[in-house]
Design a protein around this motif. Structure first.
Motif, short mmCIF file in Angstrom:
data_model
loop_
_atom_site.label_atom_id
_atom_site.label_comp_id
_atom_site.label_asym_id
_atom_site.label_seq_id
_atom_site.Cartn_x
_atom_site.Cartn_y
_atom_site.Cartn_z
N PHE A 93 0.86 -1.43 -0.06
CA PHE A 93 -0.20 -0.08 0.07
C PHE A 93 0.93 1.30 0.04
O PHE A 93 0.59 2.30 -0.72
CB PHE A 93 -0.92 -0.09 1.08
CG PHE A 93 -1.88 1.10 1.37
CD1 PHE A 93 -2.90 1.29 0.42
CD2 PHE A 93 -1.78 2.20 2.08
CE1 PHE A 93 -4.01 2.12 0.62
CE2 PHE A 93 -2.31 3.12 2.22
CZ PHE A 93 -3.82 3.25 1.28
N SER A 94 1.91 1.27 0.79
CA SER A 94 2.92 2.49 0.66
C SER A 94 3.69 2.51 -0.51
O SER A 94 3.64 3.60 -1.01
CB SER A 94 3.98 2.22 1.74
OG SER A 94 3.31 2.15 3.08
N ASP A 95 4.09 1.23 -1.39
CA ASP A 95 4.55 1.29 -2.72
C ASP A 95 3.48 2.08 -3.58
O ASP A 95 3.98 2.74 -4.61
CB ASP A 95 5.09 0.16 -3.14
CG ASP A 95 6.02 -0.49 -1.98
OD1 ASP A 95 6.82 0.32 -1.59
OD2 ASP A 95 6.23 -1.91 -2.30
N LEU A 96 2.19 1.49 -3.35
CA LEU A 96 1.30 2.41 -4.28
C LEU A 96 1.20 3.82 -4.25
O LEU A 96 1.15 4.60 -5.29
CB LEU A 96 -0.01 2.00 -3.99
CG LEU A 96 -0.43 0.40 -4.29
CD1 LEU A 96 -1.79 0.00 -3.85
CD2 LEU A 96 -0.48 -0.05 -6.10
N TYR A 97 1.41 4.57 -3.08
CA TYR A 97 1.44 5.97 -2.76
C TYR A 97 2.71 6.67 -3.39
O TYR A 97 2.86 7.69 -4.14
CB TYR A 97 1.51 6.11 -1.42
CG TYR A 97 1.61 7.43 -0.96
CD1 TYR A 97 0.74 8.35 -1.19
CD2 TYR A 97 2.80 7.96 -0.32
CE1 TYR A 97 0.85 9.81 -1.09
CE2 TYR A 97 2.96 9.24 -0.13
CZ TYR A 97 2.17 10.26 -0.54
OH TYR A 97 2.61 11.55 -0.24
N THR A 98 3.89 5.86 -3.03
CA THR A 98 5.11 6.47 -3.73
C THR A 98 5.49 6.15 -5.15
O THR A 98 6.34 6.99 -5.58
CB THR A 98 6.30 5.78 -2.95
OG1 THR A 98 6.42 4.37 -2.95
CG2 THR A 98 6.10 6.12 -1.44
N THR A 99 5.13 5.15 -5.75
CA THR A 99 5.32 5.01 -7.10
C THR A 99 4.29 4.95 -8.19
O THR A 99 4.17 5.71 -9.13
CB THR A 99 5.98 3.30 -7.06
OG1 THR A 99 7.12 3.24 -5.96
CG2 THR A 99 6.59 3.14 -8.46
N GLU A 100 3.22 3.98 -8.03
CA GLU A 100 2.19 4.00 -9.11
C GLU A 100 1.25 5.16 -9.12
O GLU A 100 0.76 5.66 -9.97
CB GLU A 100 1.16 2.67 -8.57
CG GLU A 100 1.71 1.43 -9.16
CD GLU A 100 2.86 0.73 -8.41
OE1 GLU A 100 3.17 1.33 -7.42
OE2 GLU A 100 2.94 -0.34 -8.41
N ARG A 101 1.19 6.09 -7.62
CA ARG A 101 0.47 6.94 -7.68
C ARG A 101 1.01 8.30 -8.64
O ARG A 101 0.33 9.07 -9.37
CB ARG A 101 0.15 7.36 -6.32
CG ARG A 101 -0.59 8.96 -6.14
CD ARG A 101 -0.75 9.32 -4.97
NE ARG A 101 0.72 9.77 -4.20
CZ ARG A 101 1.28 11.01 -4.57
NH1 ARG A 101 0.46 11.89 -5.16
NH2 ARG A 101 2.20 11.43 -4.00
N LEU A 102 2.31 8.45 -8.55
CA LEU A 102 3.08 9.37 -9.17
C LEU A 102 3.27 9.13 -10.61
O LEU A 102 3.04 10.02 -11.40
CB LEU A 102 4.57 9.37 -8.75
CG LEU A 102 4.74 9.79 -7.13
CD1 LEU A 102 6.19 9.86 -6.96
CD2 LEU A 102 4.13 11.30 -7.10
N GLU A 103 3.16 7.92 -10.99
CA GLU A 103 3.18 7.44 -12.54
C GLU A 103 1.77 7.88 -13.20
O GLU A 103 1.55 8.56 -14.12
CB GLU A 103 3.45 5.98 -12.62
CG GLU A 103 4.71 5.61 -12.34
CD GLU A 103 5.04 4.15 -12.73
OE1 GLU A 103 4.22 3.30 -12.98
OE2 GLU A 103 6.17 3.57 -12.31
N ALA A 104 0.72 7.54 -12.34
CA ALA A 104 -0.59 7.83 -12.75
C ALA A 104 -0.79 9.37 -12.86
O ALA A 104 -1.43 10.12 -13.67
CB ALA A 104 -1.73 7.16 -11.82
N GLN A 105 -0.06 10.12 -11.98
CA GLN A 105 -0.16 11.62 -11.85
C GLN A 105 0.34 12.10 -12.89
O GLN A 105 -0.09 13.26 -13.48
CB GLN A 105 0.36 12.14 -10.47
CG GLN A 105 0.34 13.66 -10.40
CD GLN A 105 0.76 14.13 -8.87
OE1 GLN A 105 0.50 13.27 -7.99
NE2 GLN A 105 1.48 14.96 -9.11
#
Length: 494
Positions: free
Chosen positions: A264-276
């Motif tokens: 869940f923390s990786d989703l915030y630091t990696t996947e969220r930034l890519e989607a943004q």
């Protein structure tokens, strides 16, 4: 006779002849032999023409008034013969034409001399300019040589002063390389140590599971050997054994809990930034992009929970007729779901999330794009949320609403927040909860002037899972347009 004499005097052939002689004398040693012969022939021709004109005048004079016998002979024989001899080369040319040619030749020679003088003057001028240019070039070369000498001198001095610095740089590079090698070695050792610790945890879980199975088998063996007054039921295990025997899912709950929280923390630091970054190509408003990602995360958790409920009901319905193991039916269902997470139809949840976002009034997007652009991010969030429902207790997102009171225990402020503002303007990332305990803090933006948004009285779902989520980012219209997607269950895997 008078006209011929006048033209001969006006053309001045003797001056022309003198000029030609002087010019030939000056150029005699400079020109070739053929050119000297041509000059000599030209002078002979000119002299013969002049003499022919003089003999013609002499002949005319003798005809006009001679009284001596010699004059008759001169008139009858010598003068015509001399005139014919000297004008033999131009017998077909009249005296007037010959004088005109002489005059034209003199004019051409004069023009040639003038052009030659002007040409010589220009040559002298160009030679003077060339000499001045050469002088300037020599001065520039001298300055360049001086500058080169100074540059070489400065370079030599700099080279002598930088020798020690280069040695220090080489030494520092060697030390840096050694430090990097040592850091890589330590990193590999740490990775190996982590692998060892992971293997130790797995072995401990296996040992505890095998120990529990051993104790269960020993109890069953003891009960089978002891006489019992009542007949045994072959397919009804003791309720006490079912409640006391741990399952594999229960034994690995803590390890899966830590892994899912880390994911869940990786989703915030990696996947969220890519989607943004993908959305920022089409949407310039950063606030709208962050709202879209937050609502996509909340909707993904809701869709995953609904899919887990349907999947769990189907598994329970399938396993209940044949269940006879030592663990309870709920534990068996959870254990089966943990071992068969690949049966989760994540694409149906992704479609459901996109449908809900299309009718959400809080977000907007350009007409030329679709939320399928962040489909990979939604897919990963749905997978993580589905796996979190298999924990005991399950992990869920905290209730959020725009305008709520900011809490340091649940959120951390975004970089563009107003740190003195007490209310949340909008959310960037949700808070992960385990019951009433905060597991991972969310992120929110606080600004002054954020309006208080009261909690809605109506909810999309009356289930306990929905009440724990309480997502304010969905509307009643989106809940009506959605139908829960049942999970796929393969009878061959049961």
């Amino acid at each position: 006779m008078a006209d011929t004499l006048r033209r001969l005097a006006s053309t001045a052939p003797y001056s022309l002849l003198q000029d030609k002689l002087e010019s030939w004398y000056k150029d005699y040693h400079l020109i070739s032999c053929d050119q000297n012969l041509n000059r000599c022939c030209e002078l002979v021709e000119l002299t013969s023409k002049i003499q022919g004109q003089l003999f013609t005048i002499l002949n005319l004079t003798a005809r006009e008034g001679g009284h001596y016998a010699g004059v008759e002979t001169l008139k009858s024989r010598l003068l015509p013969w001399l005139g014919s001899c000297f004008t033999m080369a131009s017998s077909g040319v009249t005296s007037n034409t010959s004088l005109n040619l002489i005059q034209e030749s003199m004019e051409k020679e004069k023009k040639i001399r003038e052009l030659s003088q002007s040409h010589e003057h220009e040559i002298q001028k160009m030679e003077s300019q060339l000499n001045s240019t050469r002088y300037q070039l020599d001065s520039v070369k001298q300055e360049l040589e001086d500058a080169q000498f100074e540059l070489d001198d400065t370079k030599n001095k700099s080279a002598t002063t930088l020798l020690a610095t280069e040695d220090e740089i080489l030494q520092l590079k060697a030390e840096l390389q050694a430090a990097c090698d040592q850091a890589d070695l330590y990193k590999r050792k740490v990775d190996v140590l982590d692998d060892y610790e992971r293997q130790i945890r797995m072995l401990k879980e296996e040992v505890s599971f095998l120990t529990a199975e051993k104790s269960l088998l020993q109890d069953r063996l003891t009960r089978s050997r002891s006489p019992s007054p009542l007949p045994r039921r072959s397919r009804s295990p003791s309720p006490l054994l079912r409640s006391d025997s741990p399952t594999r899912a229960q034994l690995t709950n803590s390890s899966r809990h830590a892994r899912l929280v880390s994911r869940f923390s990786d989703l915030y630091t990696t996947e969220r930034l890519e989607a943004q970054s993908l959305l920022r190509r089409y949407i310039e408003d950063l606030e709208m992009v962050q709202r879209i990602i937050f609502i996509a995360t909340v909707e993904s958790f809701h869709a995953a929970k609904m899919a887990f409920r349907q999947f769990k009901l189907r598994v329970r319905k399938t396993l209940s007729p044949t269940h006879m193991g030592p663990e309870s039916l709920d534990d068996a269902v959870v254990d089966y779901i943990v071992r068969n997470l690949d049966l989760y139809d994540v694409q149906s949840s992704v479609n459901e999330v996109i449908s809900a976002m299309n009718v959400n009034p809080k977000i907007s997007f350009p007409p030329e794009i679709d939320f399928i652009l962040i489909g990979s991010f939604i897919r990963e969030v749905c997978r993580v949320a589905f796996s979190m429902q298999t924990l005991e207790p399950p992990l869920d997102l905290a209730f959020t609403t725009d305008g709520e009171l900011y809490s340091d225990s649940k959120y951390r402020r975004s970089f563009d927040s107003e740190y003195t503002a007490p209310l949340v303007a909008y959310h960037v990332w949700p808070t992960l909860m385990e019951g009433d305990t905060v597991i991972v803090k969310g992120e929110a933006v606080t600004k002054r002037g954020a309006l208080w948004s009261p909690r809605r009285s109506r909810s999309r779902s009356s289930s306990p899972l929905r009440s724990r989520t309480g997502s304010p980012c969905r509307t009643l219209g989106s809940s009506r347009s959605r139908s829960p997607s049942p999970g796929r269950l393969s009878p061959s895997r049961l």
